[in-house]
Design an enzyme around this catalytic site. Sequence first.
Site, mmCIF file in Angstrom:
data_model
loop_
_atom_site.group_PDB
_atom_site.id
_atom_site.type_symbol
_atom_site.label_atom_id
_atom_site.label_comp_id
_atom_site.label_asym_id
_atom_site.label_seq_id
_atom_site.Cartn_x
_atom_site.Cartn_y
_atom_site.Cartn_z
ATOM 1 N N TYR A 178 0.834 -1.212 0.000
ATOM 2 C CA TYR A 178 0.000 0.000 0.000
ATOM 3 C C TYR A 178 0.875 1.271 0.000
ATOM 4 O O TYR A 178 0.629 2.204 -0.770
ATOM 5 C CB TYR A 178 -0.886 -0.051 1.236
ATOM 6 N N LYS A 209 0.910 4.150 -2.820
ATOM 7 C CA LYS A 209 0.541 5.526 -2.466
ATOM 8 C C LYS A 209 1.726 6.484 -2.634
ATOM 9 O O LYS A 209 1.553 7.654 -2.979
ATOM 10 C CB LYS A 209 -0.001 5.569 -1.034
#
Length: 262
Positions: free
Chosen positions: A164, A168
């Site tokens: 993640y 991001k």
Amino acid sequence: MTSPADATTEVAVSQESVAMVTGAGRGIGAATAERLAAEGMAVIVVDRTEQDTRATVAAIRAAGGRARGIGCDVAVAQAVTAAVATAVEEFGRIDVLVNCAGINRDRLLLTMGDQEWDTVLDVNLGGTMRCSFAVGRHMRRQGHGRIINFSSVAARGNAGQTNYATAKGAIAGFTRTLAAELGPHGVTVNAIAPGFVATPMVDELAARLGGDRDRVLSEAAKSAAVGRIGTPEEIAATVVFVARPESGYLTGETVHVDGGRP
Ligand code: NAD
């Protein structure tokens, strides 16, 4: 005197403007779709399935706004192409794209499988790329537009989130680069990096961490200068700010909306 850039950005948010928001079936995406509709925009509500979009579409319509739900998995290129084609055919334009669809599959890297890595990269980063590609082509033709991506404070590093955090973090570089490519065409590209925001995603995270939602949320609240977690509406308010005509000189930036974290 009005410069060409001012002239094009003036139509970015107006009564007839159209926004497409992915991941708008719930959480931050739903709050954003509802807020953009309240600002007078017609909103294309995108989520994995058309069924997932219904509550948001109903809420917008109940408040007197204009909305259309489209089921589209942003990890599937053909689905994105078809969704954008439908939107452009029905609405004639897309002035604002909000790439909010996101998932996490948290695990320490040493226990992570390829699928958890690939899926998180493919939805968060790949989905942002695919939607920006399909909508960006229309915006370039229109000569104006706003693309607003979703990064996260997790990009700074958070144990259990290498997949993640990588996605991001990459969104910040993607945003800056696409801003350089589309800036000459009147299109701005920015990202928002929220801190801890009370949404179903966070509820699911709390469940995975042992089920004590209130304890997880109060721990997260301590790390913010304002001493609390954020609301989806506060993130939506930042999206509206970035989408505004007068924000046309803001591009390539990742705006952190995290209640002040060290
Ligand atoms: P959420 O899980 O509550 O909602 C995400 C929505 O995206 C869901 O409706 C889901 O169905 C949809 N979605 C997931 N995969 C999809 C796909 N492949 N195609 C289409 N739609 C898909 O999440 P949220 O908390 O509202 O987060 C919204 C965005 O903000 C995400 O990008 C997330 O990574 C980011 N973010 C959230 C937080 C937070 O604390 N909630 C913090 C930082 C960043």
